[in-house]
Design a protein around this motif. Structure first.
Motif, PDB file in Angstrom:
ATOM      1  N   TYR A 318       0.804  -1.224   0.000  1.00  0.00           N
ATOM      2  CA  TYR A 318       0.000   0.000   0.000  1.00  0.00           C
ATOM      3  C   TYR A 318       0.840   1.280   0.000  1.00  0.00           C
ATOM      4  CZ  TYR A 318      -3.674  -3.366   0.755  1.00  0.00           C
ATOM      5  OH  TYR A 318      -4.526  -4.426   0.609  1.00  0.00           O
ATOM      6  N   ASP A 319       2.073   1.220   0.540  1.00  0.00           N
ATOM      7  CA  ASP A 319       2.949   2.395   0.428  1.00  0.00           C
ATOM      8  C   ASP A 319       3.302   2.646  -1.042  1.00  0.00           C
ATOM      9  OD1 ASP A 319       2.948   2.866   3.118  1.00  0.00           O
ATOM     10  OD2 ASP A 319       4.833   1.788   3.504  1.00  0.00           O
ATOM     11  N   MET A 323       2.167   5.835  -3.960  1.00  0.00           N
ATOM     12  CA  MET A 323       3.064   6.462  -4.934  1.00  0.00           C
ATOM     13  C   MET A 323       2.518   6.306  -6.349  1.00  0.00           C
ATOM     14  SD  MET A 323       7.070   5.525  -5.601  1.00  0.00           S
ATOM     15  CE  MET A 323       6.708   3.851  -6.170  1.00  0.00           C
ATOM     16  N   HIS A 324       1.955   5.136  -6.651  1.00  0.00           N
ATOM     17  CA  HIS A 324       1.494   4.890  -8.018  1.00  0.00           C
ATOM     18  C   HIS A 324       0.091   5.434  -8.274  1.00  0.00           C
ATOM     19  CE1 HIS A 324       4.653   2.831 -10.222  1.00  0.00           C
ATOM     20  NE2 HIS A 324       5.071   2.400  -9.042  1.00  0.00           N
ATOM     21  N   VAL A 325      -0.656   5.745  -7.234  1.00  0.00           N
ATOM     22  CA  VAL A 325      -1.883   6.518  -7.460  1.00  0.00           C
ATOM     23  C   VAL A 325      -1.513   7.909  -7.971  1.00  0.00           C
ATOM     24  CG1 VAL A 325      -3.857   7.644  -6.336  1.00  0.00           C
ATOM     25  CG2 VAL A 325      -3.348   5.240  -5.849  1.00  0.00           C
ATOM     26  N   ARG A 326      -0.494   8.504  -7.355  1.00  0.00           N
ATOM     27  CA  ARG A 326      -0.011   9.808  -7.836  1.00  0.00           C
ATOM     28  C   ARG A 326       0.514   9.680  -9.265  1.00  0.00           C
ATOM     29  NH1 ARG A 326       2.219   9.452  -2.572  1.00  0.00           N
ATOM     30  NH2 ARG A 326       1.114  10.821  -1.083  1.00  0.00           N
ATOM     31  N   GLN A 362      -8.003   7.147  -1.575  1.00  0.00           N
ATOM     32  CA  GLN A 362      -8.809   8.310  -1.172  1.00  0.00           C
ATOM     33  C   GLN A 362      -7.941   9.339  -0.465  1.00  0.00           C
ATOM     34  OE1 GLN A 362     -13.109   8.147   0.168  1.00  0.00           O
ATOM     35  NE2 GLN A 362     -12.094   8.326   2.148  1.00  0.00           N
ATOM     36  N   ARG A 363      -7.032   8.862   0.394  1.00  0.00           N
ATOM     37  CA  ARG A 363      -6.130   9.794   1.088  1.00  0.00           C
ATOM     38  C   ARG A 363      -5.245  10.537   0.092  1.00  0.00           C
ATOM     39  NH1 ARG A 363      -1.026   8.923   2.248  1.00  0.00           N
ATOM     40  NH2 ARG A 363      -1.222   6.638   2.104  1.00  0.00           N
ATOM     41  N   VAL A 364      -4.674   9.803  -0.856  1.00  0.00           N
ATOM     42  CA  VAL A 364      -3.773  10.427  -1.834  1.00  0.00           C
ATOM     43  C   VAL A 364      -4.520  11.417  -2.708  1.00  0.00           C
ATOM     44  CG1 VAL A 364      -2.333   9.985  -3.852  1.00  0.00           C
ATOM     45  CG2 VAL A 364      -2.160   8.502  -1.861  1.00  0.00           C
TER      46      VAL A 364
END
Length: 372
Positions: A318-319, A323-326, A362-364
């Motif tokens: 998940y870390d 990064m990959h959502v961004r 959702q946080r990102v």
């Protein structure tokens, strides 16, 4: 021991790359190239004796290119650099050729820019050395633009460096050029070698670089249109492209793609945390994941982002997912498309995994919205 003055840039744990100057210039010759090279290298650019910040007493009358090469090796030793890539212009290029012939174990690769295996015999350099010892450098500095650049182009800072150089040290460098001729040793060079010629260079025309390329096994030659003798100052982008392709290969292209997808801030933080222990792993990532996989045109970056998100959810990373959502947003995916990908993972990776993934995404996305 007094060392050559130098300027170091880039991560200390990155592969080292030494940059050598032309006669009459300083390490400012590399101002438009070195910062870009330092993204993937520990770049060290050095000044000739009596030039820039280097002491004039490091060289004396009757000096040889071998003497200058010894000073470069002493500098590398002082920095804890055992083996390094090297690029040099003119006299700096001659130093590189000398190292490739006499100290090949120290070089990983070589680029020779606007230089030669000989400099048209000893007489012109003996005459120039005598002129400088007699009259100083003011007169030569006045003609620097004509010798260094095509008509109408100049770099005032480099001309000023020429004017400020120590005359005796400059003359000793002329002595070194007068005695230099490695033509019969070129076939012995075994390190990967690139020759870069300025098509409009009157001092070391392309024929001089072609002579080296023809003699050194496996050497490559690049000619730069519109470039004269100081190609890194006049045509920095062309020189940079050639050097990156030679020194970096897939890793250099990989670092570009890595920055485009993940962003400069993330890559800069990763580079800053790099240690000798992690350096090879970071090089592996740049060379293989980013330099070969992410550059394959079969899939678009949007498609690769969707695949990567799914794989990270499946393995619970998940870390990395954050990064990959961004990265997915940078690659053009909308929040709705990211949500659809995560919904797909609920079916094939499990609801608990998708639940954690949605919380991370959702946080990102909220952070991204807040920053915009």
């Amino acid at each position: 021991m007094t060392l050559l003055d130098h300027r170091a840039e880039g991560p200390p744990s990155a592969p080292p790359l030494l940059l050598g100057p032309s006669l009459g210039t300083s390490n400012a010759l590399w101002d438009k190239v070195a910062p870009e090279l330092s993204i993937a290298h520990r770049v060290v650019r050095w000044d000739l004796p009596g030039h820039g910040g280097s002491a004039a007493g490091l060289i004396s009358a009757g000096a040889t290119v071998g003497d200058l090469a010894d000073l470069v090796l002493a500098l590398a030793d002082s920095l804890g650099i055992e083996r390094f890539a090297y690029a040099g212009v003119s006299l700096g290029g001659a130093v590189g050729l000398h190292l490739a012939v006499h100290r090949p174990e120290r070089l990983s690769s070589l680029a020779v820019i606007c230089s030669s295996a000989h400099f048209n015999g000893s007489k012109p350099w003996e005459e120039r050395a005598a002129l400088v010892r007699r009259e100083g450098l003011a007169g030569l500095a006045e003609s620097a633009d004509a010798r260094w650049f095509t008509s109408g182009f100049t770099v005032p800072e480099l001309v000023e460096d020429h004017r400020r150089a120590d005359p005796e040290a400059y003359a000793a460098c002329c002595d070194a050029l007068a005695a230099f001729d490695l033509r019969d040793r070129l076939p012995q060079i075994a390190v990967p070698t690139l020759l870069v010629a300025g098509r409009d260079d009157p001092a070391t025309p392309p024929a001089h670089l072609r002579e080296i390329a023809d003699a050194v096994p496996g050497a490559a030659l690049v000619e730069i249109p519109g470039a004269s003798h100081l190609a890194p100052a006049q045509c920095p982008e062309a020189v940079l492209t050639a050097l990156r392709a030679h020194f970096d290969g897939p890793a250099g292209r990989g670092m570009e793609v890595r920055r485009e997808v993940l962003g400069d801030a993330h890559v800069d933080r990763t580079q800053a945390r790099q240690t000798p222990f992690t350096a090879r792993f970071q090089d592996f990532i740049s060379r293989y994941a980013w330099g070969e996989i992410w550059t394959d045109p079969t899939l678009s970056r949007r498609e690769r982002s969707m695949i990567t998100l799914t794989a990270l959810v499946a393995h619970g990373h998940y870390d990395e997912l954050a990064m990959h959502v961004r990265a997915a947003r940078r690659n053009g995916l909308t929040p709705e498309e990211i949500g659809a990908v995560l919904l797909q993972t609920a079916v094939y990776c499990g609801v608990p995994a998708a639940n954690s993934a949605f919380a991370t995404a959702q946080r990102v996305l909220a952070e991204e919205d807040g920053a915009s």
